[in-house]
Design a protein around this motif. Sequence first.
Motif, PDB file in Angstrom:
ATOM      1  N   SER A 173     -11.018 -13.627  10.943  1.00 46.31           N
ATOM      2  CA  SER A 173     -11.465 -13.436   9.558  1.00 46.31           C
ATOM      3  C   SER A 173     -12.563 -12.381   9.520  1.00 46.31           C
ATOM      4  O   SER A 173     -13.597 -12.498  10.177  1.00 46.31           O
ATOM      5  N   ALA A 174     -12.324 -11.328   8.747  1.00 48.60           N
ATOM      6  CA  ALA A 174     -13.258 -10.198   8.696  1.00 48.60           C
ATOM      7  C   ALA A 174     -12.714  -9.175   7.712  1.00 48.60           C
ATOM      8  O   ALA A 174     -11.660  -9.370   7.109  1.00 48.60           O
ATOM      9  N   VAL A 175     -13.426  -8.075   7.576  1.00 46.75           N
ATOM     10  CA  VAL A 175     -12.919  -6.905   6.846  1.00 46.75           C
ATOM     11  C   VAL A 175     -12.420  -5.916   7.892  1.00 46.75           C
ATOM     12  O   VAL A 175     -13.097  -5.661   8.891  1.00 46.75           O
ATOM     13  N   TYR A 176     -11.243  -5.380   7.663  1.00 47.50           N
ATOM     14  CA  TYR A 176     -10.637  -4.442   8.595  1.00 47.50           C
ATOM     15  C   TYR A 176     -10.557  -3.059   7.944  1.00 47.50           C
ATOM     16  O   TYR A 176     -10.089  -2.921   6.810  1.00 47.50           O
ATOM     17  N   PHE A 177     -11.041  -2.058   8.687  1.00 44.47           N
ATOM     18  CA  PHE A 177     -11.039  -0.679   8.205  1.00 44.47           C
ATOM     19  C   PHE A 177     -10.162   0.181   9.091  1.00 44.47           C
ATOM     20  O   PHE A 177     -10.218   0.062  10.315  1.00 44.47           O
ATOM     21  N   CYS A 178      -9.414   1.067   8.457  1.00 39.76           N
ATOM     22  CA  CYS A 178      -8.797   2.128   9.224  1.00 39.76           C
ATOM     23  C   CYS A 178      -9.672   3.374   9.078  1.00 39.76           C
ATOM     24  O   CYS A 178     -10.422   3.506   8.110  1.00 39.76           O
ATOM     25  N   ALA A 179      -9.589   4.249  10.048  1.00 37.21           N
ATOM     26  CA  ALA A 179     -10.315   5.517   9.982  1.00 37.21           C
ATOM     27  C   ALA A 179      -9.414   6.607  10.541  1.00 37.21           C
ATOM     28  O   ALA A 179      -8.677   6.382  11.494  1.00 37.21           O
ATOM     29  N   GLU A 180      -9.476   7.781   9.930  1.00 34.06           N
ATOM     30  CA  GLU A 180      -8.693   8.918  10.400  1.00 34.06           C
ATOM     31  C   GLU A 180      -9.643  10.046  10.770  1.00 34.06           C
ATOM     32  O   GLU A 180     -10.704  10.216  10.150  1.00 34.06           O
ATOM     33  N   ASN A 181      -9.248  10.787  11.786  1.00 29.27           N
ATOM     34  CA  ASN A 181     -10.009  11.962  12.169  1.00 29.27           C
ATOM     35  C   ASN A 181      -9.533  13.122  11.297  1.00 29.27           C
ATOM     36  O   ASN A 181      -8.436  13.637  11.481  1.00 29.27           O
ATOM     37  N   SER A 182     -10.342  13.465  10.309  1.00 31.12           N
ATOM     38  CA  SER A 182      -9.948  14.467   9.324  1.00 31.12           C
ATOM     39  C   SER A 182     -11.004  15.556   9.288  1.00 31.12           C
ATOM     40  O   SER A 182     -12.162  15.275   8.981  1.00 31.12           O
ATOM     41  N   GLY A 183     -10.627  16.784   9.589  1.00 30.39           N
ATOM     42  CA  GLY A 183     -11.605  17.863   9.562  1.00 30.39           C
ATOM     43  C   GLY A 183     -12.733  17.629  10.533  1.00 30.39           C
ATOM     44  O   GLY A 183     -13.876  17.947  10.246  1.00 30.39           O
ATOM     45  N   ASN A 184     -12.430  17.065  11.676  1.00 28.88           N
ATOM     46  CA  ASN A 184     -13.404  16.824  12.740  1.00 28.88           C
ATOM     47  C   ASN A 184     -14.438  15.761  12.401  1.00 28.88           C
ATOM     48  O   ASN A 184     -15.494  15.708  13.019  1.00 28.88           O
ATOM     49  N   LYS A 185     -14.144  14.940  11.406  1.00 26.27           N
ATOM     50  CA  LYS A 185     -14.995  13.798  11.094  1.00 26.27           C
ATOM     51  C   LYS A 185     -14.097  12.587  10.910  1.00 26.27           C
ATOM     52  O   LYS A 185     -12.923  12.703  10.614  1.00 26.27           O
TER      53      LYS A 185
END
Lengths: 110, 115
Positions: free
Chosen positions: A85-97
Motif C-alpha cells: 500500500s503506497a503511492v506509485y509513480f512512474c518517471a521518464e527520462n525526458s530531455g535529460n531530466k
Amino acid sequence: GESVGLHLPTLSVQEGDNSIINCAYSNSASDYFIWYKQESGKGPQFIIDIRSNMDKRQGQRVTVLLNKTVKHLSLQIAATQPGDSAVYFCAENSGNKLVFGAGTILRVKS
Amino acid sequence: DAGITQSPRYKITETGRQVTLMCHQTWSHSYMFWYRQDLGHGLRLIYYSAAADITDKGEVPDGYVVSRSKTENFPLTLESATRSQTSVYFCASSAPRTNPQETQYFGPGTRLLVL
C-alpha cells in the motif's frame, strides 16, 4: 494512470491478488523509465527500471512492461501484500531530466 | 550507511522570512536534485547540480537559490518565503553512468509550512 485535477487515481486490490498500475508517458524520445513507491511520510523509493530497448523486465514480485507504440508503462505486482500500500509513480527520462507522473494510490484490502 | 538525509524534517515559517533546507548524501554521488511535491502536481524539479559548483534550473526555480560548495551537500534556500512555497521538499542524488539522470535516490523529505 495520471492524476486528474487534485485527485490521484486509486487502485484497490485484495491481499494476494495481482495489481497492475498503469502510466502514460509523454515523450516518445524517452529512453529510460523508472517506477517509484512512496509510503506515507517517506521519500520515493526505487522499485524497478527499464530501458527503451526492452519491453519487459522482472524483479522480485514486480514486472514492468513498456509499450512504446502507445507510450504506455505498467507495473505489475504479484501476490499483493498490505505492505505494498503506497503511492506509485512512474518517471521518464525526458530531455535529460526525470519527469514524474502524478502517481496512483494502491490500497490493499486484507 | 546514512545514505541521503534532509534537515529539518518539519519547518514552520512566516511569509518573507529566509529559510534554508539542508541535504546531505554519503554516497559521493555527483548529481543532486531538489524537488517539491504538491497534490495534483507530483514531483517537480526545482534545481539540480551535476557536481560541486555546477547548478542548473529545473521546472520551477523561481524564489529558490541553491549552492553546491561540497559534493555531499546541496542546500536549498527560499530567499523570501511565500505561502505558495508551502510544500514537501525532497532531495535526491544519482551516480551517472552513461546517462546522468539515471536512478535517483531520495531523502525522507522536509515538510514546510509558510504562514
